[in-house]
Design an enzyme around this catalytic site. Structure first.
Site, PDB file in Angstrom:
ATOM      1  N   ASP A   1       0.851  -1.111  -0.045  1.00 18.53           N
ATOM      2  CA  ASP A   1      -0.078  -0.065  -0.165  1.00 18.53           C
ATOM      3  C   ASP A   1       0.852   1.205   0.073  1.00 18.53           C
ATOM      4  O   ASP A   1       1.492   1.523   1.096  1.00 18.53           O
ATOM      5  CB  ASP A   1      -0.767  -0.047   1.223  1.00 18.53           C
ATOM      6  CG  ASP A   1      -1.868   0.997   1.433  1.00 18.53           C
ATOM      7  OD1 ASP A   1      -2.212   1.745   0.251  1.00 18.53           O
ATOM      8  OD2 ASP A   1      -2.240   1.624   2.446  1.00 18.53           O
TER       9      ASP A   1
ATOM     10  N   GLU B   1      -1.079  -1.168  -4.946  1.00 17.46           N
ATOM     11  CA  GLU B   1      -2.336  -0.350  -5.075  1.00 17.46           C
ATOM     12  C   GLU B   1      -2.157   0.691  -6.229  1.00 17.46           C
ATOM     13  O   GLU B   1      -1.208   1.469  -6.372  1.00 17.46           O
ATOM     14  CB  GLU B   1      -2.939   0.187  -3.915  1.00 17.46           C
ATOM     15  CG  GLU B   1      -4.305   0.841  -3.891  1.00 17.46           C
ATOM     16  CD  GLU B   1      -4.838   1.503  -2.662  1.00 17.46           C
ATOM     17  OE1 GLU B   1      -4.931   0.548  -1.656  1.00 17.46           O
ATOM     18  OE2 GLU B   1      -4.764   2.676  -2.771  1.00 17.46           O
TER      19      GLU B   1
ATOM     20  N   ASP C   1      -2.764   0.960   6.987  1.00 22.08           N
ATOM     21  CA  ASP C   1      -1.830   0.926   5.618  1.00 22.08           C
ATOM     22  C   ASP C   1      -1.426  -0.552   5.621  1.00 22.08           C
ATOM     23  O   ASP C   1      -1.194  -1.327   4.803  1.00 22.08           O
ATOM     24  CB  ASP C   1      -0.747   1.591   5.807  1.00 22.08           C
ATOM     25  CG  ASP C   1      -1.157   3.150   6.046  1.00 22.08           C
ATOM     26  OD1 ASP C   1      -1.518   4.031   5.231  1.00 22.08           O
ATOM     27  OD2 ASP C   1      -1.295   3.374   7.456  1.00 22.08           O
TER      28      ASP C   1
END
Lengths: 176, 176
Positions: free
Chosen positions: B7, B68, B141
Site C-alpha cells: 500500500d 495499489e 496501511d
C-alpha cells in the site's frame, strides 16, 4: 561545480551534465536521453530509468542533481510516469549522497531566457548560446535537462551576478 | 504462491506477505509498515522506502508483488509521493524479476468484503477473518497491504471458486 539536470519522463528521460566555475561560462560535459519502449512493462521501464540514471551518476560524478518539479497540468497517466521518473532521480541522488534541487519549468525558462513563458525553441537556442554550441541539444528533453543544470548553477551560485539579475527580473515579471 | 502486497505511501508504506495454496485458506507470513519522517528530505525518504521494500523482498522472497493503483482523488502533493512510492515498489519488483500487478482500491475491497465501497474497518475485519487473526493488522496501511496480497491471490488463482464468485458479483454491483 558539476550539475546533472534531469528532465523526468518514462519514454524519454533527458539528462545533461554542466560544469560551472566562478568567472567562466558553464561547459557542457555530456547530454543524452534515457529511453524506454512503450511496449515494455511499466515496472521494467522504471528499472531501466533507474539503472540509466545510476550509470550517469557513477560515470560523471555530479555535485548536485537538478530535477524538474512535476505538476498536474498533464493527464494522469503521464503525470504518474513523470512523477515516478522524478522520484527515481531523487532516490538515486540520495543513494549517492548527492544534493537534490527541484526547479519548476518557469524557473528554468526564466533563468535561461529571462522570460518564464519562453517556448522550447527559445530555451534550446539560449542553451546553445550559453554553452557555445553550434545547435541546441536534441531532442527537446535533452536540451531541457541541460537548461535545468544551467538554471541550478546560476540560481545556486552568487558568482554570476548577471544571471542573478536576469533571474530576479524574470521572477518579478514572469508567470510562476 | 507467496504475494507481497504494497500500500504505497511516503509517510507510511504498508507491506504484507500472504501465502496461498490450493485448497487451503491463505496464511499471513508477515505484515508491517515502512515509515519515513516528514522532516526527512524528500529524496532520502524515497531512498528509505526503496531500501525498506528491497529488504522485504530479499527476506521473504515473494512470487508476485501487488501494488495499489494510484488515483488522482487526493491532493497533488500526496499523489506525487504515493505515485513515487508505488513506482519504487514496481522498480524493486522488476529488479528481482518478480511479477507486478496493480489493483484498484475498489477491486481490493470487492475481493475481500464482496463490496467495492467497503470502509477500512470492514476491510480490516475481513482480513482478520480470512487469515484467522484475533484482530486486524494495524495501522490501516498494514491491513490494506495484506488485503492487496489476498486480493491478488484470489484474483490470480482459479483455485478459489467462492472468492471468484464473490469477486464477480462485487464487480457487477460495486462501484468501479
Amino acid at each position: 561545480m558539476r550539475v546533472l539536470g534531469v528532465d523526468p519522463g518514462l519514454t524519454r528521460c533527458g539528462v545533461g551534465v554542466v560544469e560551472g566555475q566562478t568567472g567562466r561560462p558553464p561547459e557542457l560535459v555530456d547530454v543524452g536521453v534515457i529511453r524506454t519502449k512503450t511496449q515494455t512493462e511499466h515496472a521494467h521501464r522504471l528499472l531501466e530509468i533507474e539503472q540509466g540514471l545510476d550509470e550517469w551518476v557513477r560515470r560523471l560524478n555530479p555535485d548536485a542533481i537538478a530535477v524538474e518539479r512535476v505538476f498536474a497540468q498533464h493527464n494522469m497517466m503521464t503525470i504518474t510516469g513523470t512523477a515516478q521518473a522524478a522520484g527515481l532521480a531523487m532516490m538515486v541522488a540520495a543513494r549517492h549522497d548527492i544534493r537534490v534541487a527541484l526547479h519548476t519549468p518557469t524557473e528554468v525558462k526564466a533563468a535561461i531566457t529571462g522570460y518564464g513563458g519562453a517556448d522550447k525553441a527559445q530555451v534550446g537556442a539560449m542553451v546553445a548560446r550559453v554553452l557555445r554550441l553550434p545547435t541546441a541539444p536534441t531532442p527537446a528533453d535533452a536540451a531541457d535537462a541541460v537548461a535545468l543544470a544551467i538554471c541550478h548553477l546560476w540560481r545556486g551560485g552568487a558568482n554570476n551576478r548577471y544571471a542573478a539579475a536576469v533571474q530576479a527580473h524574470a521572477t518579478r515579471t514572469g508567470r510562476q
